[in-house]
Every structure is written in C-alpha cells, then in structure tokens.
Design a protein around this motif. Structure first.
Motif, mmCIF file in Angstrom:
data_model
loop_
_atom_site.group_PDB
_atom_site.id
_atom_site.type_symbol
_atom_site.label_atom_id
_atom_site.label_comp_id
_atom_site.label_asym_id
_atom_site.label_seq_id
_atom_site.Cartn_x
_atom_site.Cartn_y
_atom_site.Cartn_z
ATOM 1 N N ASP A 173 0.746 -1.050 0.098
ATOM 2 C CA ASP A 173 -0.017 0.000 -0.011
ATOM 3 C C ASP A 173 0.936 1.340 0.084
ATOM 4 O OD1 ASP A 173 -1.958 1.869 0.215
ATOM 5 O OD2 ASP A 173 -2.977 1.239 1.992
ATOM 6 N N VAL A 174 1.235 1.879 1.210
ATOM 7 C CA VAL A 174 1.962 2.951 1.284
ATOM 8 C C VAL A 174 3.458 2.613 0.777
ATOM 9 C CG1 VAL A 174 2.831 4.732 2.691
ATOM 10 C CG2 VAL A 174 0.788 3.933 3.179
ATOM 11 N N GLY A 175 3.930 3.232 -0.075
ATOM 12 C CA GLY A 175 5.391 3.201 -0.494
ATOM 13 C C GLY A 175 5.545 2.227 -1.619
ATOM 14 N N ALA A 176 4.553 1.461 -2.048
ATOM 15 C CA ALA A 176 4.834 0.378 -3.024
ATOM 16 C C ALA A 176 4.653 0.939 -4.228
ATOM 17 C CB ALA A 176 3.448 -0.524 -3.318
ATOM 18 N N GLN A 177 5.709 0.572 -5.271
ATOM 19 C CA GLN A 177 5.863 1.183 -6.530
ATOM 20 C C GLN A 177 4.900 0.421 -7.471
ATOM 21 O OE1 GLN A 177 8.327 3.791 -7.553
ATOM 22 N NE2 GLN A 177 8.100 4.051 -5.494
ATOM 23 N N SER A 178 4.205 1.168 -8.496
ATOM 24 C CA SER A 178 3.372 0.379 -9.424
ATOM 25 C C SER A 178 3.563 1.034 -10.833
ATOM 26 C CB SER A 178 1.917 0.808 -9.024
ATOM 27 O OG SER A 178 1.644 2.163 -9.230
ATOM 28 N N ALA A 179 2.901 -0.072 -11.743
ATOM 29 C CA ALA A 179 3.035 0.172 -13.248
ATOM 30 C C ALA A 179 1.988 -0.605 -13.808
ATOM 31 C CB ALA A 179 4.410 -0.369 -13.523
ATOM 32 N N SER A 180 1.446 -0.175 -14.951
ATOM 33 C CA SER A 180 0.474 -0.977 -15.635
ATOM 34 C C SER A 180 0.866 -1.642 -16.770
ATOM 35 C CB SER A 180 -0.717 0.124 -16.107
ATOM 36 O OG SER A 180 -1.236 0.782 -14.827
ATOM 37 N N LEU A 181 0.206 -2.827 -16.835
ATOM 38 C CA LEU A 181 0.639 -3.791 -17.911
ATOM 39 C C LEU A 181 -0.295 -3.946 -18.856
ATOM 40 C CD1 LEU A 181 2.712 -5.639 -19.455
ATOM 41 C CD2 LEU A 181 1.908 -7.332 -17.892
ATOM 42 N N GLN A 182 -0.406 -3.666 -20.162
ATOM 43 C CA GLN A 182 -1.883 -3.765 -21.092
ATOM 44 C C GLN A 182 -1.624 -4.939 -21.619
ATOM 45 O OE1 GLN A 182 -0.973 0.207 -22.764
ATOM 46 N NE2 GLN A 182 -3.030 0.502 -22.672
ATOM 47 N N PRO A 183 -2.678 -5.520 -22.271
ATOM 48 C CA PRO A 183 -2.941 -6.579 -23.179
ATOM 49 C C PRO A 183 -1.962 -6.418 -24.368
ATOM 50 C CG PRO A 183 -4.987 -6.081 -22.545
ATOM 51 C CD PRO A 183 -4.165 -4.925 -22.327
ATOM 52 N N ALA A 184 -1.227 -7.911 -24.775
ATOM 53 C CA ALA A 184 -0.417 -7.957 -25.924
ATOM 54 C C ALA A 184 0.878 -7.080 -25.671
ATOM 55 C CB ALA A 184 -1.341 -7.778 -27.243
ATOM 56 N N HIS A 185 1.360 -6.665 -24.509
ATOM 57 C CA HIS A 185 2.595 -5.803 -24.529
ATOM 58 C C HIS A 185 3.493 -6.659 -23.695
ATOM 59 C CE1 HIS A 185 0.290 -2.481 -25.628
ATOM 60 N NE2 HIS A 185 1.227 -1.643 -25.477
ATOM 61 N N VAL A 186 4.862 -6.341 -23.775
ATOM 62 C CA VAL A 186 5.962 -6.644 -23.077
ATOM 63 C C VAL A 186 6.333 -5.639 -22.415
ATOM 64 C CG1 VAL A 186 8.152 -7.815 -23.138
ATOM 65 C CG2 VAL A 186 6.424 -8.423 -25.117
ATOM 66 N N MET A 187 6.612 -6.109 -20.978
ATOM 67 C CA MET A 187 7.115 -4.819 -19.746
ATOM 68 C C MET A 187 8.270 -5.351 -19.152
ATOM 69 S SD MET A 187 5.281 -3.291 -16.569
ATOM 70 C CE MET A 187 4.111 -2.218 -17.372
#
Length: 501
Positions: A294-308
């Motif tokens: 929660d607090v302090g967590a880093q986040s990113a969004s991954l979309q369909p048919a993508h390579v992250m």
C-alpha cells in the motif's frame, strides 16, 4: 552577669569560627601552592614563582582563560552530540545478491470476472433478482476499492448478500479472476514453475491479487477458506522448500533479464465485468517482501499484448543497534522489535515485526473510515470484531473522503508511526512495448497466443545497491577521546605561551 557570660560565649564562638575558616583557607592555599609547584601542566607554577605580581596575575589570567575555553569546547561538543547523535555513511559497494528481491503483486483491473459473475447471477435470479439488478450489483462492487456513487440501492445490495450467504471478503474473492487463469506461465532464474505454486492470493490496496515473494501475512493459513480458491495440483511433488518465494524471502545472484522473474499473463479483456480503471490491464505492485503493498509500493500498468521490462534498483537503510540507547525523540525511528507507544496493539499479529508502511496504512484506514463503523475488505489483517465495509457504507466513505484535505496534513506523530530504523526501498523503471509477429521463441512464450498474452520481466538493473548505514556519531569512548585531545591541544598552547614569556 548572665549577659556578660553570653557575650563572652559569642566572642569565643566568633574567634573559634574565624580560626576554623582561617585554618581552612590556609589548607586550601597550601594545597593550591603545592599543586601549582608540582603539576605537569605548564603555566600554573608561574602563578606561584612569578618574578613580580604582574607576572603572577598574567599567568593566572592565562590559566583561568584556558580552563574556561576548555570547558566551553567540551560543552559545545556535548551539545552537538546531543542534538546530532547519529551519522549516516553511504556505501555503494554492496553486491546485489545480499539484497532481497522485492515482493511482486499482480492485480487485474477487473474485479468481477464474467464467468464467475454469471454463476452468482443465476443464483440471484432464482430469488427474484432480474438482469438489470445483477448488472448494477456487479458494476457497483468495484466501488468498494475506488469509492464512488453506486448504481444499486442499499436495500437491494444487502438483499443480494443475504441470499448468497457470503461475507464481503468471500464475495470479492469468488468474483476475482483466479490466479491460475491470470498467470499462464511463470519462470524464476530461467526455470519454469507452476504459477499456482509460487504465487498466492494476497490482499493489497487493489483488492485481492496474486503475490510472489510476499511474506507479510500468509492469508492461505490465516483464512482457511482461501485454499478452496487456489488451483493447486496435488499430484506435483515439488517441495515448498524448493519453490521460489514460498517459504523464504528470495535473493538473486546477479542482474539481467534472465536472472529474475518472468510471467506470462492472460488479462482476458472479453471477461471484464467491473474494472477499477478506465482501461483493460493489470497493475503490478513492487514492494518490500515483508510489507503490505500500500503505502510506499511502486506500481506500473501492463496492457494486453504488451511486453514490459521492469528494471529494479534497491536502497537499504541499516541502523546500528547502539541507536536503541538514543532517546526516540532524537533518533526518530523504530526498530523491528519496537511498537508505537499509543497504537492499538491488537492490530498486530503476535509475531509480526514493526512495519512503517503497514502502520501508516492501518492508521489512515482507521482515521478515514473509522467513524463509518467498518473497515475495507482489503484491510491487511483479519478483523473479526469489526464490520467489513459494504456497498451500504460507500456514501459514508465518500463523505469522509471529501474531507481528505484535512487528512493530507496528517503527520507521523498523529499516527504514532515512525520510519523503520532498518528498511529497504525499491525503485522501478519500466518499458512497455506492444508485441509484433516475429520469429522470437523462448520457453516463456512458446505455444502461447501472443495476441491475448502479456509478458512481464522483473530484474535488478545494477550489480550493487546503495546502503545508508546509521550509527552513533560519537560513542562514550570517542567523546572521552575528543576531550583528551582538546586537553592536549590546550597543554600545547600553554607551552607555547610559556616559551614566549
């Protein structure tokens, strides 16, 4: 006659007192002369053996000034130590293998998986619900995570829960996309594993998610009914001791894409029923393995048919145990075995160590939602004596959220939460690229429909990590040594002055 006797006694006492004071003064004078004549400290003997009274006064002034100067320097050093008791040393040469790999929590934005929603809808239809009512119910459930106006009235929402006989937690868990369907293929350090064995259902600020290398709370043991939703093949003989991230916190031997976590995901856009965001995708949370994400967590969004590609860097803060002897108001941090003085201890598991992120999360949840008489279902701990917030509480939660400007001024002292004296922080840099039809082939991609699959690669970027070591700026031996050094400098000054004379 009596008056004369009394006067005689008074005179005798005065003479006796005067004689005692005179004798004491002579003793002190004798002691001072002997000290000045025999001391190794240069300058003091000239107070006694000076050629003239003027020379004696000069040397007395020099010696007194030296003593005062020494006392001032000692006081300044003591005050500096009291006001700045710690020092931070930066070390950049620590090998990455000594740093824990972060916890990685994967959450589908869809909180109502259509095939599961259809089964629940069939049961509700048997008890008088219609399609419009069930659709409003399912579209409103995501408001438990992102509070907003609900489309269903409170009475109907409560009726649905009564018909199903579910708790809010169980309803949200049954409606999530199962981890074994979200996670298609998983690899760790180049070796493939059954995703259902190395990932587990966890709670986060995004609701129920799938966690890897997550060791804050074992929800599968804490809530026995969770195991019914984990699709685990009992025929497989992999020991939990051999499964990465299950029984112990992970470390990696090096850096690079092949030395980390690789996951293939089926985000399954066609089965979206209620999303917490305006797009199809999965939210990736990066956090300390021992922290509630929660607090302090880093986040990113991954979309369909993508390579992250997610490159990680870590920073460790390590404090010497000697800091525990420094008053809390000076060091302003808590060790793992310390708990805030005024916080509700029942919020902590018996064997849980102090955690700043979890402490702040619990405090904010209490302050924002507490007056509604309920706690969100994704709260990190079990709360059997507190009611779980449901759709009927969303209006109350929204009313509290409108006063968020008052909460934003919240200080750590209001929560009795201080940073941890020893902690680890992670930073991420992401690169997300849509997939093309190429001849690329690997174990993680082989045989999968690339049009419906997304890929995540998480690994450390550098072979070393940054460490901030906090320790006492001066110990008692250092403090004493500094004072001895000051005395030596003062002695040298007196010697130079003596030679000038």
């Amino acid at each position: 006659m009596n008056s004369k006797c009394q006067n005689a006694r008074n005179v005798y006492k005065k003479k006796l007192r005067k004689g005692c004071l005179s004798k004491f003064a002579q003793t002190i004078n004798s002691f001072f002369r002997n000290y000045c004549e025999n001391t190794a400290l240069h300058g003091f003997r000239y107070i006694i053996i000076g050629k003239t009274t003027f020379h004696k006064i000069i040397w007395l002034t020099i010696c007194v000034a030296a003593i005062i100067f020494c006392a001032i320097m000692m006081l300044r050093l003591s005050m500096y130590y009291l006001n700045n008791p710690t020092v931070t040393i930066i070390d950049t040469s620590n090998p990455i293998k000594e740093l824990h790999f972060p916890g990685i929590t994967i959450c589908n934005n869809n909180k109502v998986y259509k095939p599961h929603a259809d089964k629940i809808a069939q049961k509700l239809l048997m008890y008088g619900f219609n399609r419009d009512m069930t659709n409003k119910l399912f579209s409103s459930l995501m408001k438990l995570i992102r509070p907003d106006k609900i489309e269903i009235d409170n009475a109907t929402a409560s009726w649905a829960l009564d018909i199903l006989g579910y708790t809010v937690e169980k309803l949200m868990l049954e409606l999530m996309q199962p981890c074994d369907l979200l996670l298609v293929r998983c690899g760790w350090l180049g070796q493939l594993y059954n995703c259902s064995k190395i990932f587990k259902i966890v709670k986060s600020k995004e609701g129920f998610c799938c966690g890897f290398n997550y060791h804050s709370i074992d929800y599968n043991n804490k809530f026995s009914w969770l195991t019914n939703y984990m699709a685990i093949d009992d025929k497989e003989t992999n020991s939990s001791d051999l499964l990465p991230g299950v029984s112990h916190v992970l470390n990696v031997p090096g850096t690079g894409r092949d030395i980390g976590l690789a996951v293939a995901l089926n985000i399954d856009a066609k089965n979206y029923k209620s999303s917490v965001r305006q797009f199809v995708g999965a939210t990736i949370l990066i956090h300390d393995p021992l922290d509630y994400p929660d607090v302090g967590a880093q986040s990113a969004s991954l979309q369909p048919a993508h390579v992250m590609s997610m490159t990680l860097t870590g920073t460790k803060i390590k404090s010497s145990k000697d800091l525990q002897y420094i008053p809390l108001i000076k060091r302003m941090c808590l060790f793992d075995d310390e708990l805030p003085a005024d916080i509700n201890y029942t919020l902590y598991d018996g064997d849980q160590k102090y955690n700043y992120q979890t402490c702040i999360s619990k405090c904010l949840q209490k302050k924002i939602h507490g007056f509604c008489g309920c706690l969100p279902f994704f709260f990190p701990d079990d709360h059997p004596y507190e009611r779980t917030c449901y759709l009927t509480d969303v209006d109350c939660i929204l009313a509290r959220r409108r006063n968020l400007s008052q909460i934003q001024s919240l200080h750590i002292n209001d929560c009795d939460c201080l940073p941890q004296c020893s902690d680890v922080n992670y930073e991420i840099v992401t690169e997300s690229i849509p997939m093309d039809s190429t001849d690329f082939d690997s174990e993680i991609t082989r045989g999968l429909n690339l049009n419906n699959t997304s890929f995540l690669y998480a690994y450390f970027r550098d072979g070393t990590y940054l460490e901030y070591r906090k320790q006492n700026i001066l110990g008692w031996d250092n403090l004493l040594g500094n004072r001895v050094q000051e005395n030596k400098e003062e002695l040298n000054l007196l010697r130079e002055t003596e030679h000038e004379f």
